[in-house]
Design a protein around this motif. Structure first.
Motif, mmCIF file in Angstrom:
data_model
loop_
_atom_site.group_PDB
_atom_site.id
_atom_site.type_symbol
_atom_site.label_atom_id
_atom_site.label_comp_id
_atom_site.label_asym_id
_atom_site.label_seq_id
_atom_site.Cartn_x
_atom_site.Cartn_y
_atom_site.Cartn_z
ATOM 1 N N LEU A 163 0.867 -1.169 0.000
ATOM 2 C CA LEU A 163 0.000 0.000 0.000
ATOM 3 C C LEU A 163 0.907 1.223 0.000
ATOM 4 O O LEU A 163 1.973 1.211 0.619
ATOM 5 N N ALA A 164 0.505 2.257 -0.695
ATOM 6 C CA ALA A 164 1.340 3.462 -0.752
ATOM 7 C C ALA A 164 0.483 4.676 -1.068
ATOM 8 O O ALA A 164 -0.606 4.549 -1.624
ATOM 9 N N ASP A 165 0.980 5.825 -0.689
ATOM 10 C CA ASP A 165 0.396 7.086 -1.133
ATOM 11 C C ASP A 165 1.084 7.483 -2.422
ATOM 12 O O ASP A 165 2.278 7.234 -2.611
ATOM 13 N N ARG A 166 0.342 8.088 -3.303
ATOM 14 C CA ARG A 166 0.916 8.688 -4.507
ATOM 15 C C ARG A 166 0.962 10.179 -4.246
ATOM 16 O O ARG A 166 -0.067 10.810 -4.031
ATOM 17 N N ILE A 167 2.160 10.726 -4.260
ATOM 18 C CA ILE A 167 2.352 12.138 -3.927
ATOM 19 C C ILE A 167 2.704 12.901 -5.196
ATOM 20 O O ILE A 167 3.586 12.501 -5.945
ATOM 21 N N GLY A 168 2.009 13.992 -5.412
ATOM 22 C CA GLY A 168 2.303 14.863 -6.543
ATOM 23 C C GLY A 168 2.840 16.189 -6.045
ATOM 24 O O GLY A 168 2.282 16.789 -5.129
ATOM 25 N N LEU A 169 3.919 16.645 -6.626
ATOM 26 C CA LEU A 169 4.527 17.924 -6.254
ATOM 27 C C LEU A 169 4.528 18.850 -7.462
ATOM 28 O O LEU A 169 4.934 18.453 -8.553
ATOM 29 N N GLN A 170 4.080 20.056 -7.249
ATOM 30 C CA GLN A 170 4.032 21.042 -8.324
ATOM 31 C C GLN A 170 4.510 22.379 -7.780
ATOM 32 O O GLN A 170 4.111 22.801 -6.697
ATOM 33 N N GLY A 171 5.373 23.028 -8.526
ATOM 34 C CA GLY A 171 5.870 24.335 -8.120
ATOM 35 C C GLY A 171 4.795 25.398 -8.244
ATOM 36 O O GLY A 171 3.878 25.305 -9.061
ATOM 37 N N THR A 172 4.899 26.413 -7.408
ATOM 38 C CA THR A 172 3.996 27.552 -7.444
ATOM 39 C C THR A 172 4.790 28.798 -7.046
ATOM 40 O O THR A 172 5.903 28.680 -6.526
#
Length: 91
Positions: A36-45
């Motif tokens: 089981l895992a989290d899917r993490i999304g990173l986006q600059g702002t």
């Protein structure tokens, strides 16, 4: 958007040993991974730290450990731009 997988774990034992001078506790644990895992999304702002989660029980402010990690990175490396941190549970 950069996506990464954050694997989950289960603590089989967890012992709180003592409180450290930084107000955290020293712990000792035995753990195992699970599929089981989290899917993490990173986006600059442009600025700020924004936590987005589908779980309404996850805080989106400085109480969130992801927020604290992002703030520590920004402070340590003098980063002026911000980040949007999105999590979604995945198998």
């Amino acid at each position: 958007m950069l996506y990464i997988k954050a694997p989950a774990k289960i603590n089989l034992t967890l012992d709180v040993l003592y409180k450290r001078p930084d107000n955290y506790h020293e712990i000792e644990m035995i753990m195992t991974t699970v599929d089981l895992a989290d899917r993490i999304g990173l986006q600059g702002t442009a600025k700020g730290i924004h936590i987005q989660s589908a779980d309404r029980f996850v805080p989106n402010d400085s109480r969130n450990l992801a927020y604290q990690a992002a703030q520590l990175i920004k402070d340590t490396f003098n980063i002026k731009t911000g980040v949007i941190w999105r999590t979604r549970l995945r198998n």
